[in-house]
Design a protein around this motif. Structure first.
Motif: not given
Length: 100
Positions: A1, A3, A9, A79, A81
């Motif tokens: 993902l 960073r 996000t 999942l 996020d």
């Protein structure tokens, strides 16, 4: 993902990991039929679609990115996020971001 320092996000990411015995790759609902085979390609697509939908000035959007990741090395697991909690608006975020 992806960073980064600060808010990274900016929209939800629904990541479905699916166990399969074939090649390892990812697909995004907004790119039907296109396979992303490296971590860099996946990260770049998440960042590009986030910028396309949210803009480039810290905007937040509730519309999720949907990614399916196929691999023999993962369990069947979904999942999510979510964007972090923020109190003070920056960039294109609404002034009442803390109340939202």
């Amino acid at each position: 993902l992806p960073r980064a320092a600060g808010l990274c996000t900016r929209r939800p990411l629904v990541l479905m990991m699916l166990n399969q015995e074939m090649d390892e790759y990812a697909e995004f609902l907004h790119c039907p039929g296109q396979r992303f085979t490296t971590d860099e390609q996946i990260r770049d697509e998440i960042e590009a679609d986030t910028a396309r939908v949210c803009g480039n000035n810290k905007g937040l959007v509730a519309e999720p990115i949907h990614c399916r990741f196929y691999s023999p090395n993962v369990p069947n697991l979904t999942l999510v996020d979510l964007p972090g909690i923020t109190k003070n608006a920056v960039g294109d975020q609404p002034a009442d971001i803390g109340q939202q």
